[in-house]
Scaffold this active site. Structure first.
Site, PDB file in Angstrom:
ATOM      1  N   LYS A 123      35.647 -47.606 -51.481  1.00 13.82           N
ATOM      2  CA  LYS A 123      35.560 -48.857 -52.258  1.00 13.82           C
ATOM      3  C   LYS A 123      34.292 -49.644 -51.936  1.00 13.82           C
ATOM      4  CE  LYS A 123      39.604 -50.399 -50.818  1.00 13.82           C
ATOM      5  NZ  LYS A 123      40.221 -49.211 -50.196  1.00 13.82           N
ATOM      6  N   THR A 124      34.013 -49.834 -50.652  1.00 15.35           N
ATOM      7  CA  THR A 124      32.870 -50.663 -50.270  1.00 15.35           C
ATOM      8  C   THR A 124      31.558 -50.052 -50.774  1.00 15.35           C
ATOM      9  OG1 THR A 124      33.996 -51.570 -48.341  1.00 15.35           O
ATOM     10  CG2 THR A 124      31.598 -51.638 -48.317  1.00 15.35           C
ATOM     11  N   GLU A 167      35.904 -55.369 -54.663  1.00 21.42           N
ATOM     12  CA  GLU A 167      36.821 -54.381 -54.111  1.00 21.42           C
ATOM     13  C   GLU A 167      38.239 -54.800 -54.449  1.00 21.42           C
ATOM     14  OE1 GLU A 167      36.579 -52.908 -50.150  1.00 21.42           O
ATOM     15  OE2 GLU A 167      34.436 -53.295 -50.013  1.00 21.42           O
TER      16      GLU A 167
END
Length: 466
Positions: A123-124, A167
């Protein structure tokens, strides 16, 4: 569309408990940039806290009832804040509303075109790729990322554009609060064992997230990852939802034709809407190439020209803790990795192995959470067998209390059974000396885990320099 310049209701004077955390600090920064009088507390001082102070926030160190101002309009918490926190108790006495981090973030997205990036891992990186590439195109997006791009406090921004990239955290189901125009599901695997008992619960949670996509919106989903593909099968045919798959499979909507490693970068060729596009991803490894293609597909779903976005993705040069080079000393490179789930560990080790050539890879691994170690410790050990040698620290507890019988020994036993050369180290302060005794010129040292193992990089470099 003109982005909102005002503040959400009750956000004029917010107080953040745990303001230095990755997710919390980003929301605090955006609110400060929007004109809120931000205050908060954290267990320890940090560069992130200093960055927030530079934006006008008041940051207290330690938790005490007196830190909460009488005129605070809300208290923002994450799932990590315990019920007995003194500032939370004081909020109850004063009747100050308590807002979960996810609700605060959802309020900041209101009126914009959100892209929400979900998945068990990646995600990051993917959120960061979008933030950097959209910024490079002059679109000035707002964003909230779970890691710093290039400096403390660079994990969030209040932009003048109408896109908000965030996110979407599944760990505590907080991603059910968002209403994105475009959602990405990178993968779906069993994790966060304190909150999910089965893969079916994970699937149901992601289905709820997908149901929050606004009518006419798009789901971008990994075609070749079993958990994500199952979610795509379940939601395909939903009225008002476009599903776009990406992957190396021949029937993916956005097909990855080729990934060519070039040292610490990759060249990626995709076929999208009948056009072949080749672009550079400035971080190594197949999984990062897939993240970049997910970002590309999401941007295209918002109407951004594919060729423009592909070129801009090459501007992304990594995020802190995602295979971040910390430095070199005595011919030894030290790299930091946030990987803490076996899939992430394997992907990062394979990426480093591909870039390292004949160099040895030495890993310092710190397990994260007792529950995760209990469920996935064997697989963590098997992943460590990809390194030439590994030093395994005690479990970083984060928000959890110990579980009887659950220690790093679970990982060490599995690693040795898989043929790994593993050393147990209970004293974190001794690691720099241990690595200095092992490392030779040309070696790569990887500090790995989601806890404070990241602090060891500078210490190892300093010790190697002597």
């Amino acid at each position: 569309m003109t982005p909102p310049s005002g503040l959400p209701n009750a956000m004029e004077r917010p107080h953040f408990i745990g303001i230095g955390g990755a997710g919390m600090s980003g929301i605090a920064k955006i609110l400060a940039q929007r004109g809120a009088e931000v205050a908060g507390s954290d267990a320890r001082d940090s560069e992130t806290a200093a960055a927030l102070r530079a934006h006008g926030a008041t940051v207290h160190i330690g938790h005490a009832a007196g830190h909460l101002a009488d005129d605070a309009t809300c208290v923002v918490v994450s799932s990590a804040i315990r019920a007995d926190n003194p500032e939370l108790a004081r909020a109850a006495e004063l009747g100050v509303p308590v807002v979960h981090r996810s609700d605060a973030l959802a309020a900041l997205m209101d009126g914009l075109r959100p892209i929400a990036v979900a998945g068990t891992h990646g995600k990051t990186t993917t959120t960061s790729m979008l933030a950097v590439s959209l910024s490079a195109l002059g679109l000035d997006p707002s964003y909230a990322i779970g890691g710093d791009l290039d400096a403390p406090g660079s994990n969030a921004h209040h932009g003048a554009g109408d896109i908000f990239v965030a996110e979407a955290d599944e760990s505590d189901r907080s991603f059910h609060k968002y209403a994105p125009q475009v959602a990405i599901i990178l993968n779906a695997e069993l994790d966060h064992h304190a909150n999910y008992a089965s893969m079916e619960e994970i699937h149901e949670s992601f289905e709820t997230f997908v149901a929050r996509i606004v009518p006419g919106g798009t789901l971008v989903v990994a075609h070749g990852q079993e958990g994500a593909a199952e979610i795509a099968r379940r939601v395909r045919g939903t009225e008002g939802l476009t599903v776009v798959t990406y992957g190396e499979e021949a029937d993916a909507d956005v097909r990855i034709e080729k990934i060519t490693p070039r040292g610490l970068t990759s060249e990626v060729t995709v076929v999208l809407d009948g056009r072949t596009i080749t672009f550079t991803v400035s971080v190594p490894g197949r999984h990062y190439a897939h993240n970049a293609v997910a970002a590309l597909a999401a941007g295209v779903a918002l109407g951004i020209p594919a060729e423009d976005l592909a070129g801009a993705i090459g501007k992304y040069t990594g995020v802190k803790r995602r295979l971040q080079l910390k430095g070199e000393a005595a011919g030894v490179q030290v790299i930091d990795s946030y990987a803490h789930h076996p899939t992430e560990m394997t992907a990062d080790l394979e990426a480093i192995r591909g870039a390292a050539g004949d160099s040895r890879i030495l890993v310092v691994f710190q397990p994260h959470l007792f529950s995760r170690t209990q469920e996935l410790g064997k697989e963590m050990g098997q992943a460590l067998a990809l390194a030439d040698s590994a030093v395994v620290l005690d479990i970083y507890p984060a928000r959890e209390d110990p579980i009887p019988g659950v220690t790093s020994e679970i990982i060490i036993t599995a690693a040795r059974a898989a043929g790994a050369d593993v050393t147990a180290e209970h004293d974190k302060e001794s690691v720099a000396d241990v690595i200095a005794g092992m490392a030779k010129p040309g070696d790569l040292v990887l500090t790995m885990g989601a806890g404070d193992v990241t602090d060891l990089g500078p210490a190892i470099l300093a010790r190697l320099s002597h």
